[in-house]
Design a protein around this motif. Structure first.
Motif: not given
Length: 197
Positions: A16-25, A34-37
């Motif tokens: 899931m981290k890979e898929r949402v690209r968590w904190m990607h530059p 990425q924590t809100s919508i």
């Protein structure tokens, strides 16, 4: 032989981290949280809002009766009055295979999709919703089946339909550790993360 498999929780978290690209530059540079919508329902003058909740929608048609189509028909009169739809998991049964999105999701909920007047032309990984649709990943969306079992169910699906055998809704594919779900609902981030600002 275990017929349904599910990856361990640490594997799910890493995928899931890979898929949402968590904190990607690319996200950090753009100031994307990425924590809100934020959903703009066009009703800034009113703090009130409504939404619809569905879950476990993954079932298929049964003897020309599609239970998910009935659910969608009950939702349709409220579509214009709600701000979003929350799906509480298990979009596709038994395993979240790409081959069942068309019959078990796109067709029954066609009015909620752009181009829904011709649902057979909508690829599962190119769905565009005309109302914000927020799905939650469920265990069935992550399930997989062994190759030998997929070969058996895939090669016998036509025969089982011919004899009206109760379809076990497992064909040629599994979810590939939730990959079908990610391609259906999440991979739009690929375009953002792959371009430098």
């Amino acid at each position: 032989m275990k017929l349904i498999s599910e990856p361990p929780i640490p594997v799910k978290i890493q995928k899931m981290k890979e898929r949402v690209r968590w904190m990607h530059p690319s996200f950090v540079q753009r100031g994307i949280d990425q924590t809100s919508i934020v959903i703009d329902d066009g009703k800034q003058d009113s703090p009130e809002f409504s939404f619809m909740v569905i879950g476990d929608s993954g079932t298929k048609s049964h003897s020309r009766h599609h239970p998910q189509r009935k659910v969608a028909e009950l939702m349709l009169p409220h579509r214009d009055d709600c701000s979003f739809v929350l799906h509480t998991a298990d979009v596709i049964y038994v395993v979240g295979s790409q081959e069942y999105y068309s019959t078990n999701f796109i067709e029954p909920y066609r009015e909620f999709l752009v181009g829904g007047d011709n649902p057979k032309s909508i690829p599962y990984d190119r769905m565009v919703f005309n109302l914000p649709f927020l799905p939650v990943l469920g265990n069935h969306d992550y399930y997989d089946v062994p190759l030998m079992y997929r070969l058996f169910t895939g090669t016998t699906s036509s025969l089982r339909r011919l004899f009206r055998y109760k379809d076990i809704e497992i064909g040629w594919h599994g979810s590939y550790q939730g990959n079908a779900y990610a391609r259906a609902f999440m991979d739009y981030t690929g375009a953002i993360a792959s371009h430098k600002s």
